[in-house]
Design a protein around this motif. Sequence first.
Motif, short mmCIF file in Angstrom:
data_model
loop_
_atom_site.label_atom_id
_atom_site.label_comp_id
_atom_site.label_asym_id
_atom_site.label_seq_id
_atom_site.Cartn_x
_atom_site.Cartn_y
_atom_site.Cartn_z
N GLN A 88 34.68 -33.27 -8.46
CA GLN A 88 34.80 -34.31 -9.49
C GLN A 88 34.56 -33.72 -10.89
OE1 GLN A 88 35.80 -37.62 -9.04
NE2 GLN A 88 35.95 -37.49 -11.27
N ILE A 89 33.61 -32.81 -10.99
CA ILE A 89 33.36 -32.15 -12.27
C ILE A 89 34.62 -31.39 -12.72
CG2 ILE A 89 32.07 -30.28 -13.40
CD1 ILE A 89 29.65 -31.19 -11.67
N MET B 70 28.20 -37.49 -7.07
CA MET B 70 29.02 -36.60 -7.88
C MET B 70 29.17 -35.27 -7.14
SD MET B 70 30.75 -35.88 -10.60
CE MET B 70 30.53 -37.39 -11.47
N ILE C 24 21.47 -29.31 -10.80
CA ILE C 24 22.49 -29.81 -11.71
C ILE C 24 23.68 -28.84 -11.68
CG2 ILE C 24 23.01 -30.38 -14.13
CD1 ILE C 24 19.86 -30.62 -14.43
N ILE D 108 30.64 -30.45 -18.69
CA ILE D 108 30.33 -31.61 -17.85
C ILE D 108 29.15 -31.23 -16.96
CG2 ILE D 108 31.18 -33.13 -16.02
CD1 ILE D 108 32.76 -33.54 -18.56
N ALA D 109 28.05 -31.97 -17.09
CA ALA D 109 26.85 -31.71 -16.30
C ALA D 109 26.51 -32.94 -15.47
CB ALA D 109 25.69 -31.35 -17.21
N LYS D 110 26.32 -32.74 -14.17
CA LYS D 110 25.98 -33.85 -13.27
C LYS D 110 24.90 -33.41 -12.29
CE LYS D 110 29.30 -36.45 -14.86
NZ LYS D 110 29.06 -37.64 -15.65
N VAL D 111 23.99 -34.31 -12.00
CA VAL D 111 22.94 -34.04 -11.01
C VAL D 111 23.55 -34.12 -9.62
CG1 VAL D 111 20.75 -34.83 -10.06
CG2 VAL D 111 21.14 -34.94 -12.53
N LEU D 112 23.41 -33.03 -8.85
CA LEU D 112 23.90 -33.01 -7.47
C LEU D 112 22.85 -33.49 -6.49
CD1 LEU D 112 25.82 -29.62 -7.22
CD2 LEU D 112 26.74 -31.88 -7.72
N ASP E 179 37.08 -33.89 -14.03
CA ASP E 179 36.66 -34.40 -15.33
C ASP E 179 36.88 -33.38 -16.44
OD1 ASP E 179 35.92 -36.70 -14.00
OD2 ASP E 179 33.77 -36.37 -14.20
#
Length: 98
Positions: A5-6, A1, A30, A17-21, A9
Amino acid sequence: MTIKQILKDLESAKRPIAKVLQSGTNFKVIAIGFIKNMILDDHKTDISAKLVVLEGKVVYKEGDKMVMLSQYEETPIPAGVIHSVTALEDSICLVIKG
């Protein structure tokens, strides 16, 4: 991710939108994307962390404490403390845990 991309989205998102980098044995990074007025509701972290604003402006709330953060500003997040984040502008933040 990726952060790109965030951002993509977020175009159709109703919530942050939270994603682990990146993550490892003792740390996690995150990325969280917000559109203006989005709120990351009350929650807590199991280990101490730091909130860093890469872009935009947010308000970090912890009990009665409110901290306004702009680009490149940061604040510590203690473990076990309920907190929330509200976006005053479209924003991208990093949370560094550990």
